[in-house]
Scaffold this motif. Sequence first.
Motif, PDB file in Angstrom:
ATOM      1  N   SER A  28      31.951  22.188  62.289  1.00  7.49           N
ATOM      2  CA  SER A  28      32.096  22.354  60.836  1.00  7.49           C
ATOM      3  C   SER A  28      31.228  23.522  60.393  1.00  7.49           C
ATOM      4  N   SER A  29      31.846  24.583  59.857  1.00  2.00           N
ATOM      5  CA  SER A  29      31.113  25.811  59.564  1.00  2.00           C
ATOM      6  C   SER A  29      31.206  26.276  58.117  1.00  2.00           C
ATOM      7  N   LEU A  30      32.275  25.889  57.416  1.00  2.00           N
ATOM      8  CA  LEU A  30      32.544  26.479  56.110  1.00  2.00           C
ATOM      9  C   LEU A  30      33.186  25.463  55.177  1.00  2.00           C
ATOM     10  N   VAL A  31      32.763  25.500  53.920  1.00  2.00           N
ATOM     11  CA  VAL A  31      33.398  24.718  52.853  1.00  2.00           C
ATOM     12  C   VAL A  31      34.040  25.696  51.878  1.00  2.00           C
ATOM     13  N   VAL A  32      35.287  25.421  51.498  1.00  2.00           N
ATOM     14  CA  VAL A  32      35.986  26.259  50.519  1.00  2.00           C
ATOM     15  C   VAL A  32      36.344  25.411  49.296  1.00  2.00           C
ATOM     16  N   LEU A  33      35.913  25.875  48.127  1.00  2.00           N
ATOM     17  CA  LEU A  33      36.270  25.242  46.859  1.00  2.00           C
ATOM     18  C   LEU A  33      37.212  26.162  46.092  1.00  2.00           C
ATOM     19  N   GLU A  34      38.035  25.576  45.245  1.00  2.00           N
ATOM     20  CA  GLU A  34      38.969  26.340  44.411  1.00  2.00           C
ATOM     21  C   GLU A  34      38.700  26.005  42.954  1.00  2.00           C
ATOM     22  N   ASN A  35      38.445  27.027  42.141  1.00  2.00           N
ATOM     23  CA  ASN A  35      38.085  26.816  40.731  1.00  2.00           C
ATOM     24  C   ASN A  35      38.633  27.977  39.892  1.00  2.00           C
ATOM     25  N   THR A  36      39.634  27.701  38.990  1.00  2.00           N
ATOM     26  CA  THR A  36      40.217  26.410  38.702  1.00  2.00           C
ATOM     27  C   THR A  36      41.115  25.953  39.845  1.00  2.00           C
ATOM     28  N   MET A  37      41.443  24.649  39.824  1.00  2.00           N
ATOM     29  CA  MET A  37      42.236  24.076  40.898  1.00  2.00           C
ATOM     30  C   MET A  37      43.707  24.049  40.495  1.00  2.00           C
ATOM     31  N   ASN A  38      44.497  24.893  41.145  1.00  2.00           N
ATOM     32  CA  ASN A  38      45.910  25.063  40.819  1.00  2.00           C
ATOM     33  C   ASN A  38      46.668  23.741  40.869  1.00  2.00           C
ATOM     34  N   LYS A  39      46.644  23.069  42.009  1.00  4.43           N
ATOM     35  CA  LYS A  39      47.403  21.821  42.172  1.00  4.43           C
ATOM     36  C   LYS A  39      46.819  20.670  41.362  1.00  4.43           C
ATOM     37  N   GLY A  40      45.631  20.871  40.829  1.00  2.00           N
ATOM     38  CA  GLY A  40      45.029  19.867  39.958  1.00  2.00           C
ATOM     39  C   GLY A  40      45.300  20.127  38.493  1.00  2.00           C
ATOM     40  N   GLY A  41      46.271  21.005  38.213  1.00  2.00           N
ATOM     41  CA  GLY A  41      46.596  21.300  36.827  1.00  2.00           C
ATOM     42  C   GLY A  41      45.545  22.153  36.138  1.00  2.00           C
ATOM     43  N   GLY A  42      44.951  23.087  36.880  1.00  2.00           N
ATOM     44  CA  GLY A  42      43.937  23.956  36.285  1.00  2.00           C
ATOM     45  C   GLY A  42      42.611  23.273  36.045  1.00  2.00           C
ATOM     46  N   ALA A  43      42.314  22.253  36.860  1.00  2.00           N
ATOM     47  CA  ALA A  43      41.066  21.506  36.714  1.00  2.00           C
ATOM     48  C   ALA A  43      39.861  22.393  37.011  1.00  2.00           C
ATOM     49  N   VAL A  44      38.737  22.082  36.353  1.00  2.00           N
ATOM     50  CA  VAL A  44      37.527  22.895  36.445  1.00  2.00           C
ATOM     51  C   VAL A  44      36.385  22.050  37.013  1.00  2.00           C
ATOM     52  N   TYR A  45      35.722  22.578  38.030  1.00  2.05           N
ATOM     53  CA  TYR A  45      34.554  21.912  38.600  1.00  2.05           C
ATOM     54  C   TYR A  45      33.385  21.905  37.603  1.00  2.05           C
TER      55      TYR A  45
END
Length: 339
Positions: free
Chosen positions: A129-146
């Motif tokens: 395990s080497s890398l974590v990728v986050l997506e913001n805003t989250m497309n498939k989450g309906g533009g959700a914001v962390y």
Amino acid sequence: MIDLRSDTITKPTPEMLQAMMSAEVGDDVFGDDPTVNALQDKVASLFGMEAALYCPSGTMTNQIAMRIHTRPQDEVICHKYSHVYLYEGGGMMYNSMLSPKLLEGDRGMISGEQVAESINPDDIHFPKSSLVVLENTMNKGGGAVYKLEDIQEIRKVCDEKHLKLHLDGARFFNAIVKTGENPVDYGQLFDTISICFSKGLGAPVGSVLLGTNDQIKEAKRVRKVFGGGMRQTGYLAAACIYALDNNVKRLADDHNRAIEIGKCLEELSFMDEVMPVDTNIVIGKLINGKSEKWLLEELEKSGILAVGFGKGLVRFVTHLDFNDKDLDQFTTSIRMIKD
């Protein structure tokens, strides 16, 4: 046509075109394009990071980031609905020979606790395990914001376990317009950040990868191998500079229109539920027995385009080419559809 398929469909405004046509250019592969250099310096300064690299697409910046942070056979931890897994053609596996560890999470978002639990033991049977990728805003989450504090928890886990953290910020500015946060806060949390200009910001082409000087030096080498070295690309970079200077605050207008679309969808008899609307993406779920294809065809008859987003799901994305008159026409037309 009223086109709500994506915020990628925008056209440059006359003012943006003027900025493009008057740009000073050079050969960017040699590092000689002054407008590209100005864009890279501008974005790096905005995030408080050392360096940046202009690339043709967000897929390329994400793929470069995963390459420079990993070795073949390593593992990338991400949500099962993340763009880097679903919509980049299997690139992490093909380009960098990586394994994805796919996590669940509300509206496409994950937590520090989930990351900690998903990290593989030091065992030859498992990828590292080497890398974590986050997506913001989250497309498939309906533009959700962390929430920033949730990202801080993930950063803490990454530090403790010696993992790198990358942000797929394709719609990052939608996120901070929603929250009022500062890009520097994110520059301090992520090892690398990908920012896209051809979505809500309205530029025709381009994304930037942010990181340290050493990371961007390596990223430039990978960009070359991926075929992303461009020449007099200052004409495109000028559009991105214009977008940063003029099109960030107005994203709030897109968000407000998306909220109105969400309210309209909730009133429709053929709509089962609507995801919470945080930014410029609206996802509606049709009632049982109604397919997304049916609704898309009905909408197109009224001159409206949207996209199917899974079984019974339809996505609408607001953008700078969608105005209040279009909103009125949209709501009037979709209310006339008979189920």
